[in-house]
Write a protein that holds these residues in place. Structure first.
Motif, PDB file in Angstrom:
ATOM      1  N   PRO A 197      -0.111  43.919  -7.428  1.00  0.00           N
ATOM      2  CA  PRO A 197      -0.076  45.563  -7.603  1.00  0.00           C
ATOM      3  C   PRO A 197       0.599  46.191  -6.578  1.00  0.00           C
TER       4      PRO A 197
ATOM      5  N   PRO B 165       1.730  50.602  -5.043  1.00  0.00           N
ATOM      6  CA  PRO B 165       1.433  51.639  -5.500  1.00  0.00           C
ATOM      7  C   PRO B 165       2.613  52.550  -6.076  1.00  0.00           C
TER       8      PRO B 165
ATOM      9  N   ARG C  92      -1.113  52.470  -9.634  1.00  0.00           N
ATOM     10  CA  ARG C  92      -0.894  50.868  -9.373  1.00  0.00           C
ATOM     11  C   ARG C  92      -0.281  50.280 -10.483  1.00  0.00           C
TER      12      ARG C  92
ATOM     13  N   GLN D 213      -4.667  46.389  -0.015  1.00  0.00           N
ATOM     14  CA  GLN D 213      -4.804  46.872  -1.427  1.00  0.00           C
ATOM     15  C   GLN D 213      -4.256  46.047  -2.132  1.00  0.00           C
TER      16      GLN D 213
END
Length: 199
Positions: free
Chosen positions: A62, A64, A70, A146
């Motif tokens: 994933p 941004p 996402r 992330q």
């Protein structure tokens, strides 16, 4: 129709020519499918296999997006060209690749994905990520973190051993030694020893 199914008869290009009602003209669009269609036919094994695996990794990671939050990383033509150029260089024994580029081409996102792929694919990698300043270093560290946390189990190496402002490192596993990524930012005022004897 909103979607058309296409099968690949022969891999000769990374582009598909689409004919449609838009002014009756042909359009070249990037091909995105399970087959490895590349613009650099000189990419040889083992790099060709690593490239194919990285492209599958991109479909799972994933990233941004300003427009949609996402999303999974579907490579643009610029990103696809850049990653193939890197693997073509590796085939030729070249390990220093420099891109002179404009903005908003997606290369930062591509290279963040490559960083994570490299660190989690190859055993015991020692790397250093150097940002232009401390605030961007912290931002990029959060973005990479992330991206990794959003990976499916198939692509993950499990929880980190450490992830702080100095380094990111994984636990050793049975057949894989944990890699390490050290964080740094450029000293814009004074010459120094940034990254020397560490990465």
């Amino acid at each position: 129709p909103e979607r058309v199914s296409v099968s690949l008869a022969a891999a000769r290009s990374g582009r598909v020519i689409v004919y449609g009602p838009v002014r009756g003209r042909a359009r070249a669009v990037p091909y995105q499918g399970p087959e490895l269609v590349i613009d650099f036919p000189e990419i040889a094994e083992p790099w060709r296999g690593h490239l194919a695996r990285f492209l599958r990794f991109c479909e799972a990671i994933p990233v941004p997006s300003k427009e949609a939050g996402r999303v999974r990383l579907i490579l643009w033509a610029t990103q696809r060209y850049a990653i193939e150029a890197i693997f073509a260089a590796l085939t030729a024994g070249i390990h220093d690749v420099v891109f002179v580029k404009g903005r908003q081409l997606g290369l930062s996102t591509l290279l963040w994905a490559l960083d994570l792929f490299w660190l989690t694919t190859f055993s015991g990698i020692q790397g250093m990520y150097i940002a232009d300043d401390e605030s961007n270093k912290e931002l990029h560290r959060d973005l990479l973190s992330q991206m990794y946390l959003g990976l499916p189990t198939k692509w993950s190496r499990g929880p980190w051993r450490v992830n702080n402002r100095l380094e990111l490192a994984w636990h050793d596993q049975a057949t894989w030694h944990g890699s390490r990524l050290m964080w740094a930012f450029a000293n814009k005022q004074n010459e120094g020893q940034l990254g020397r004897s560490r990465g």
